[in-house]
Design a protein around this motif. Structure first.
Motif, PDB file in Angstrom:
ATOM      1  N   UNK A 189     -58.569  93.270 -66.358  1.00  0.00           N
ATOM      2  CA  UNK A 189     -57.639  93.047 -66.596  1.00  0.00           C
ATOM      3  C   UNK A 189     -57.247  93.358 -67.953  1.00  0.00           C
ATOM      4  N   UNK A 190     -57.256  94.046 -68.468  1.00  0.00           N
ATOM      5  CA  UNK A 190     -57.606  94.524 -70.201  1.00  0.00           C
ATOM      6  C   UNK A 190     -58.276  96.084 -70.296  1.00  0.00           C
ATOM      7  N   UNK A 191     -57.907  97.580 -70.591  1.00  0.00           N
ATOM      8  CA  UNK A 191     -58.399  98.300 -70.403  1.00  0.00           C
ATOM      9  C   UNK A 191     -58.624  98.828 -72.166  1.00  0.00           C
ATOM     10  N   UNK A 192     -59.573  99.815 -72.315  1.00  0.00           N
ATOM     11  CA  UNK A 192     -60.061 100.036 -73.849  1.00  0.00           C
ATOM     12  C   UNK A 192     -58.599 100.617 -74.568  1.00  0.00           C
ATOM     13  N   UNK A 193     -58.260 101.253 -74.099  1.00  0.00           N
ATOM     14  CA  UNK A 193     -56.611 101.384 -74.822  1.00  0.00           C
ATOM     15  C   UNK A 193     -56.045  99.967 -75.185  1.00  0.00           C
ATOM     16  N   UNK A 212     -72.284  92.410 -67.813  1.00  0.00           N
ATOM     17  CA  UNK A 212     -73.437  93.840 -67.826  1.00  0.00           C
ATOM     18  C   UNK A 212     -73.075  93.958 -68.904  1.00  0.00           C
ATOM     19  N   UNK A 213     -74.505  95.057 -68.511  1.00  0.00           N
ATOM     20  CA  UNK A 213     -75.332  95.716 -70.026  1.00  0.00           C
ATOM     21  C   UNK A 213     -73.456  97.271 -70.179  1.00  0.00           C
ATOM     22  N   UNK A 214     -73.638  97.120 -69.237  1.00  0.00           N
ATOM     23  CA  UNK A 214     -72.843  98.543 -68.960  1.00  0.00           C
ATOM     24  C   UNK A 214     -71.174  98.282 -69.914  1.00  0.00           C
ATOM     25  N   UNK A 215     -71.130  97.305 -69.728  1.00  0.00           N
ATOM     26  CA  UNK A 215     -69.352  96.562 -70.035  1.00  0.00           C
ATOM     27  C   UNK A 215     -69.642  96.550 -71.877  1.00  0.00           C
ATOM     28  N   UNK A 216     -70.809  95.759 -72.130  1.00  0.00           N
ATOM     29  CA  UNK A 216     -71.051  95.258 -73.279  1.00  0.00           C
ATOM     30  C   UNK A 216     -71.348  96.073 -74.223  1.00  0.00           C
ATOM     31  N   UNK A 217     -71.967  97.453 -73.490  1.00  0.00           N
ATOM     32  CA  UNK A 217     -72.065  98.483 -75.047  1.00  0.00           C
ATOM     33  C   UNK A 217     -70.292  99.532 -75.014  1.00  0.00           C
ATOM     34  N   UNK A 218     -69.944  99.675 -73.949  1.00  0.00           N
ATOM     35  CA  UNK A 218     -68.892  99.896 -73.698  1.00  0.00           C
ATOM     36  C   UNK A 218     -67.351  99.180 -75.163  1.00  0.00           C
ATOM     37  N   UNK A 219     -67.984  98.142 -74.981  1.00  0.00           N
ATOM     38  CA  UNK A 219     -66.846  96.938 -75.848  1.00  0.00           C
ATOM     39  C   UNK A 219     -67.976  97.276 -77.277  1.00  0.00           C
ATOM     40  N   UNK A 238     -78.092  93.981 -78.110  1.00  0.00           N
ATOM     41  CA  UNK A 238     -78.018  95.998 -78.079  1.00  0.00           C
ATOM     42  C   UNK A 238     -76.761  95.727 -78.839  1.00  0.00           C
ATOM     43  N   UNK A 239     -76.272  94.927 -79.336  1.00  0.00           N
ATOM     44  CA  UNK A 239     -75.339  94.426 -80.599  1.00  0.00           C
ATOM     45  C   UNK A 239     -75.947  95.438 -81.692  1.00  0.00           C
TER      46      UNK A 239
END
Length: 243
Positions: A189-193, A212-219, A238-239
């Motif tokens: 419900x929320x974008x990176x921006x 998900x790994x891809x979401x963790x990395x993105x955040x 991952x952090x």
């Protein structure tokens, strides 16, 4: 640094909302735990997510119609024996706070009062926070945003954050209108921006449930305030790449 909150403890590897899941979260490197609370028939604060005990235990019935003594006798891992065979109980919030005295973890308490308002729940939780001097380590969230306003009225120093699962326009302004210093949006419900803009306004963003790994990395890449995840061990590993 992005903080890692273990959703219902390390719920991806242990029975949710049990001491075993909270201990595992600490071992896995989480900065804090997230848990859910409801009131029992005798007014105790029990740590359990659902309105009933049916899904997670070998019992049946509504939490608010059972005493804590009755709840504590149930097997809280009854439906998760496939990955955790040791018998687990439903803890009380007091039991969790006693454990927190031996570590430095943060604790996100979700008030499960959006459907059942649980009259007096806010006062009981705040009183226990004060008793254990955990004001600086506890944050309170709920889908019942009126409840969060009430928490601020009775305990202005306590950190609050509204939970929501729909797209919200200018979430930083909405959070400020509640007196909250953070938001807990559903990840989709929320974008990176919007995350970046919200943090720029001094409002912490802690999305759920980030598995998900891809979401963790993105955040981690945008230095999001925190993530709430069922897999704190994976998130911690991952952090390390972003520190």
């Amino acid at each position: 640094m992005t903080f890692i909150f273990a959703h219902r403890g390390s719920a991806g590897t242990h029975p949710e909302n049990t001491m075993e899941a909270f201990v595992a979260a600490e071992i896995d490197g989480a900065d804090g735990i997230e848990l859910d609370v409801q009131l029992t028939a005798d007014g105790e604060i029990a740590v359990i997510h659902d309105l009933t005990v049916d899904r997670t235990t070998n019992g049946s019935g509504y939490v608010n119609e059972l005493t804590y003594s009755e709840l504590s006798k149930l097997k809280a891992n009854y439906h998760s024996l496939h990955f955790f065979k040791k018998s687990c109980r439903i803890p009380s919030l007091r039991e969790v706070f006693e454990w927190l005295e031996a570590n430095d973890l943060l604790c996100n308490i979700e008030l499960k009062n959006a459907v059942n308002p649980y009259r007096g729940m806010e006062e009981k939780v705040v009183e226990l926070v004060h008793e254990y001097c955990l004001e600086r380590r506890v944050l309170i969230s709920s889908f019942n945003h009126k409840s969060l306003v009430h928490c601020k009225e009775i305990a202005p120093a306590i950190i609050t954050a509204p939970l929501y699962n729909e797209v919200l326009y200018k979430p930083w302004e909405y959070a400020a209108s509640l007196g909250a210093s953070g938001i807990h949006p559903k990840l989709k419900s929320i974008s990176d921006r919007e995350i970046i803009d919200t943090m720029a306004c001094g409002i912490a963003v802690r999305p759920y449930t980030v598995n998900k790994e891809k979401d963790m990395k993105r955040l981690f890449a945008i230095d999001c305030s925190a993530i709430i995840t069922d897999y704190p061990g994976k998130a911690y590993r991952l952090r390390e790449q972003y520190q």
